[in-house]
Design a protein around this motif. Structure first.
Motif, short mmCIF file in Angstrom:
data_model
loop_
_atom_site.label_atom_id
_atom_site.label_comp_id
_atom_site.label_asym_id
_atom_site.label_seq_id
_atom_site.Cartn_x
_atom_site.Cartn_y
_atom_site.Cartn_z
N HIS A 74 0.59 -1.55 -0.01
CA HIS A 74 -0.38 0.11 0.13
C HIS A 74 0.93 1.64 0.09
O HIS A 74 0.49 2.71 -0.71
CB HIS A 74 -1.06 -0.08 1.40
N HIS A 116 -4.19 0.91 11.30
CA HIS A 116 -4.04 1.20 9.48
C HIS A 116 -3.72 1.96 8.94
O HIS A 116 -2.83 2.79 9.66
CB HIS A 116 -5.82 1.31 10.04
N PHE A 161 -4.74 -12.30 10.34
CA PHE A 161 -5.48 -12.81 8.95
C PHE A 161 -3.80 -13.14 8.37
O PHE A 161 -4.00 -14.07 7.04
CB PHE A 161 -6.13 -12.33 7.97
N HIS A 213 -1.48 -11.88 1.94
CA HIS A 213 -1.06 -12.83 2.69
C HIS A 213 -0.66 -14.24 2.60
O HIS A 213 -0.14 -14.26 2.41
CB HIS A 213 -2.62 -12.74 3.82
N HIS A 219 -1.30 -7.33 5.19
CA HIS A 219 -2.85 -6.98 5.04
C HIS A 219 -3.21 -7.31 4.01
O HIS A 219 -4.00 -8.55 3.81
CB HIS A 219 -3.13 -5.33 4.86
N CYS A 220 -2.41 -6.70 2.43
CA CYS A 220 -3.36 -7.44 0.90
C CYS A 220 -2.81 -8.78 0.18
O CYS A 220 -3.56 -8.44 -0.72
CB CYS A 220 -3.28 -5.94 0.25
#
Lengths: 261, 261, 261, 261
Positions: free
Chosen positions: D13, D198, D104, D75, D72-73
């Motif tokens: 990100h 975040h 996660f 994994h 996060h995006c």
């Protein structure tokens, strides 16, 4: 056979305060017992501070599976002898459910071994109780949250030992959180602390709270026979060893001595 | 700064029994303190039952990081006032290590909230202590087992709360097992129970036992400042809420009242 | 309604080894199921590795309250898809009892997140299992010890997470100890590991072992409905907040996006 | 010697989003590592998804005391081989700190054995993190609350195993609660989950968050040598028993066989 429960109530604010009496005309203990008796598997009776031995005689406790405790302004008036008796029964396997301000009761503090302190605010604020483990028997039939329209706030840190399970956590309108449902095991007895219940609000009339009270009694009931010798420290003589051994070396104790306590 | 430890000894059998005196001429507490002082990060002193306030004044405890406790035949002679003081310091963050027969000490039983009972046999039998978590700081430098040639046997069930961690379990020649090393947290204080140490055997001279004592003191030391208000239950006024709220509904407490205890 | 249990068996050594077949002519799974069915509150059936989907279809698992698992030489042959299915059902609330060599089963290792390793010896030695909490439902009707005349030895360290409760610890003739009965909670499911059961000894015919199997099934059964969305990660839109809030600041996610997994 | 830490970042990100890049021009991992390196006892470096073996080679992990994980995006893009390697090192004693959306991550889910799911909302709302145990080393130097002005909300139930300790609980403006700081032990490794972080908010620039990151690294560091054989299951031959025993009865294994896995 039904689960034999006693709801113990301090039974003081119901008499002194018209506000409390209006909500709980027969006493908070009676209201809680009525919640339990809605479950046909439970036979709940009551006991109060004012009765001889606070209604908790040896004989009665010996036939009790789960004790529910509510106290607030008179923790110090509960006789140590009765508290020790209750603690002993918990060790043997009697379940114990401590409600709201009973966090400062003698019996809860003795079983926890910690101060059981917290910060508080009485402002009729909104409380939302979150279910942490939706599969736990204590929250059977409850959704993901319970909303209490007007509650006394309790704030972390709550100085108790780490629980076996954190079942419920509260969110308060004023910005605090609190672990409102926790379980512990002490000896053979299961213990549940359940926060809701300030006496100037009709919380024990609320459907979800009553459901949790019933669930908690079922959960705290252990079907095993009492662990009668939980506090015994017997000497096991050499000749009764499981494996054959010979005593050797110096000794502090003479034959037949009991140990020190 | 070094970790400030006190080794507290009952100091009775060393005086009454020639057998014990021969093994611990300066007392068991002195022998244990000498083990701790082999670690340059620890500064260990001693205190005994016979000293004023048992050597555990408010001032001294306030400057103590870890307290090691050994008692056996005189648990009842320890003043309740001193026990409460020690308990308070554990809540605040002082580490506590209870040795052998201290399972029945007032301080251990108060912190556990359970009987802390067990069965026993004094027969000089062989004990093999198994390490359950070889990566735990308390067993640093220890192999997978410790063999004690002659030990007093302690048998399960040991009526204590479920520990945070089971670190050591003993095997006995006569056929029993015992959880010989367990940890708990009470308030900010870390507690370790360590079984070895009957007074008629030279167990506190054994190298591995001395290593574990040092490790345990390091483990029980928490660097955080004391949790001074662990037992306080402050009222948080509405105007000091974290979120802006308005008080509503009936009240039990008047402005400025403290809560009940 | 009865507790619906499945006893899953690898069912290999019973076929290959005359020794095993002599002890368990119908398979170990059948013997274990017969123990469970002695309890009128339990309805136990069996499933084996050789059946389609190992006998553990989605439909069958959906109607199962407790699964008992025995495996040894073919852990690797259990399909990952079936293992994932079982794990999911445990999270939802199905009880799981893993026996003996199932410490190395895929399902147990996945649920523990650790190696679940141990040392072992097959010498027909004596094992004495000590009850740690005599009031625990799993040891109801059992005395303080269970003696297994001939057992395979398992030795600590057993690399599993700290349990919720240590219920049983074994003593072995050859000098080892082992935590033979432990409980954990994962999601809504209760898990019990129970050590006894090597296939060349008649251990599942022993009365006390069979009693513990029945007790464990009752204990592992949770009456709450399945926690169906235990693995869901729903986005809760601002307009569905519990308290009225306004979204503010930068965002990573667009309206309607699901989160990343 | 300093504590050797690696901050692992997904590092996506920061590249795709100008918003994220504006807050973390060198990447979130670099910002977190800078927080750690403010402690002279810590030597923190970084690793990212894009590097060969994601920057986590066997050799590098072998010399790492604590690994901090942020993902996060992506994994699913982390190679299973690397995840297994990290898990193995945690079992051996390497500390692991999982941040925010790493709930996660493959490594966290594998170590927990549960879904690690939660509900969420990205609305820049206010979060107040409450310290549950003010004496815990992880909150050293922190007051009783931390206020995050704009945060992504995470809601209970968070499907993880009961922790060793609940250290932090969050209150959210929209009405939810979340256990934002929890500890577990897996093998010899200590694990801490820490919620804040975040990527569209400057949370890792906040002083208290940076203090907790440093404290957590110190807490997760275990000084004991690695538990190298944590996954080994050695056969202990009869002739190497601790006590002299004679093998008896039938056998499944031949001399010299290894056990099944």
């Amino acid at each position: 056979m039904k689960i034999r429960a006693i709801v113990w109530g301090e039974n003081i604010h119901e008499k002194r305060s018209a506000t409390v009496r209006a909500i709980y005309p027969d006493g908070m203990h009676a209201c809680i017992a009525s919640a339990l008796n809605q479950d046909t598997a439970i036979d709940a009776t009551t006991a109060t501070l004012q009765e001889p031995e606070h209604g908790l005689t040896e004989a009665r406790l010996a036939e009790t599976d789960v004790l529910v405790w509510w106290g607030h302004c008179a923790h110090g008036e509960v006789a140590d002898e009765v508290v020790d008796r209750v603690q002993r029964r918990v060790w043997e396997g009697m379940g114990l459910i401590c409600l709201h301000s009973s966090h400062f009761s003698k019996i809860f503090r003795l079983l926890m071994g910690t101060p059981c302190a917290l910060a508080w605010r009485e402002a009729g604020e909104r409380e939302r109780i979150w279910v942490i483990n939706p599969g736990h028997p204590i929250v059977r039939g409850i959704g993901r949250t319970i909303e209490i329209p007007a509650a006394e706030m309790y704030s972390e840190p709550f100085s108790v030992p780490e629980p076996m399970e954190t079942v419920l956590i509260s969110w308060f309108e004023g910005g605090e959180v609190f672990r409102s449902g926790m379980t512990w095991q002490r000896g053979a007895g299961r213990i549940f602390y359940f926060r809701p219940g300030h006496e100037v609000y009709p919380i024990y009339h609320q459907v979800e709270v009553r459901q949790i009270l019933r669930n908690a009694v079922r959960w705290a009931h252990t079907p095993a026979p009492a662990w009668r010798d939980v506090a015994a420290a017997p000497r096991r003589p050499v000749e009764q060893s499981f494996e054959t051994i010979a005593a050797k070396g110096p000794r502090l104790h003479q034959d037949g001595d009991e140990g020190f306590r």
